[in-house]
Scaffold this active site. Structure first.
Site, PDB file in Angstrom:
ATOM      1  N   CYS A 169       0.843  -1.195   0.000  1.00 55.43           N
ATOM      2  CA  CYS A 169       0.000   0.000   0.000  1.00 55.43           C
ATOM      3  C   CYS A 169       0.883   1.252   0.000  1.00 55.43           C
ATOM      4  O   CYS A 169       2.103   1.176   0.044  1.00 55.43           O
ATOM      5  CB  CYS A 169      -0.958  -0.015   1.199  1.00 55.43           C
ATOM      6  SG  CYS A 169      -0.226   0.461   2.781  1.00 55.43           S
ATOM      7  N   CYS A 186       2.136  27.423  -2.216  1.00 57.81           N
ATOM      8  CA  CYS A 186       1.669  26.844  -3.484  1.00 57.81           C
ATOM      9  C   CYS A 186       2.312  27.514  -4.695  1.00 57.81           C
ATOM     10  O   CYS A 186       2.484  26.880  -5.741  1.00 57.81           O
ATOM     11  CB  CYS A 186       0.161  27.005  -3.601  1.00 57.81           C
ATOM     12  SG  CYS A 186      -0.739  25.989  -2.469  1.00 57.81           S
TER      13      CYS A 186
END
Lengths: 271, 88
Positions: A169, A186
């Site tokens: 996973c 960002c």
């Protein structure tokens, strides 16, 4: 179920594939696939799955369409700016294929709601944009034994793995969320729209292969690409015995919101 | 020492007898070990063992980086790593 004449014509180009056939098309039409995030990855994934006749397509997103989304989030158009992404997505997909059922959730996944939502679906696509959600989706899918496709992109790079119960996973590779201090504003990052398109399309093909039970899934492998330098790599990975969620002695046995907190940065606040 | 890093053969100049994963990360300009997962010969290493795991001739090492989503919320460290890789 029996395919109608319209369905046979609409899906003819894939029905003639041995790996699909009439039976496979019926499986697709009866399938339930959930796409988490109607953004850069979710858009191409949803488009191709809808076109292919994935019969029950769940789309979950709590955001509204922003002008800066349109460079890569191709489900949405200029007129959709300000609308709920799930509404815009549903309209676009129904126009493409009225033959399928689009189920929308105008919300974000969290530790409380995710398990009941994913329980309704056969396969889940992670098209989210933050690490909190990515780890939450991984843990929820592992704990609820749901197959899912992880996808991550940045600038010119993308990577994806598919998890089915028992295979490696996301946490086998990345044990914990990246530290808070390491996440910059960002405005320092960015991504090319085609990178999202490429990866989202791969995720859709994983969902289709899973539903059709054909070919080889991207399990126990990580596919990585760098579109700028034309680098494509498939890396074999192994389930990590020490993985905190799917390992031999897991420390995570239930979903708790505090485990998925990640600083949210909003471009608009930085202007 | 000849090793393979992310599929590419590299001849590392080793300045000490025992060269750990932490040493390698430094050489590769990865400032924050928390930002990268390391696979050594097919096995993902636990972060706490980076200092006590030593590399040897012929090892296959993979650096795996965190990647977010379409919003591009991602640490600047990544670009630095890539630039460093490209310059070598």
């Amino acid at each position: 179920m029996n395919l109608t004449e319209d369905q046979i014509e609409r899906y003819s180009r894939q029905i003639i594939l041995d790996n699909v056939g009439g039976k496979g098309q019926e499986k697709l039409l009866q399938s339930r696939i959930l796409i988490i995030g109607a953004g850069g990855l979710g858009s191409p994934a949803a488009f191709y799955l809808a076109a292919a006749g994935a019969g029950n397509l769940g789309i979950i997103d709590g955001d509204e369409v922003d002008l800066s989304n349109l460079q890569r989030q191709i489900l949405h158009s200029t007129d959709d700016v300000g609308r709920a992404k799930v509404d815009s997505a549903k309209e676009t997909l129904e126009k493409l294929n009225p033959d399928i059922n689009i189920i929308t959730y105008n919300k974000r996944v969290n530790a409380q709601n995710i398990s009941s939502i994913i329980s309704e679906y056969d396969f889940i696509i992670d098209g989210t944009d933050n690490f909190g959600a990515k780890f939450l989706i991984n843990d929820a899918c592992v704990l609820n034994k749901k197959p899912y496709s992880h996808g991550g992109i940045l600038r010119f790079h993308g990577q994806t793995i598919t998890h089915v119960p028992g295979s490696a996973c996301y946490r086998c590779l990345f044990e914990t969320l990246p530290p808070k201090g390491a996440v910059p504003s960002c405005s320092e990052a960015g991504v090319l729209g085609v990178v999202a398109g490429f990866l989202g399309t791969l995720q859709a093909s994983e969902a289709m292969k899973y539903i059709l039970k054909t070919g080889e899934l991207l399990t126990d492998s990580l596919f990585y690409f760098d579109i700028l330098n034309t680098e494509f790599r498939l890396l074999k990975i192994k389930r990590n015995k020490n993985c905190p969620v799917c390992g031999d002695n897991p420390s995570i046995s239930k979903l708790e919101e505090k485990n998925y907190e990640q600083p949210v940065c909003d471009l608009k606040q930085q202007r | 020492m000849n090793v393979t890093i992310n599929g590419k053969n590299e001849n590392l100049e080793i300045n000490k007898e025992k060269f750990s994963i932490i040493d390698l990360l430094k050489v590769k300009d990865v400032e924050m070990p928390d930002m990268v997962s390391v696979e050594l010969n097919g096995t993902i290493l636990n972060r706490s063992t980076y200092e006590s795991t030593f590399i040897s001739e012929g090892d296959k090492i993979e650096f795996l980086y965190f990647m977010g989503g379409g919003s591009g919320k991602y640490p600047a460290a990544f670009e630095k790593i890539k630039t460093a890789d490209n310059n070598k």
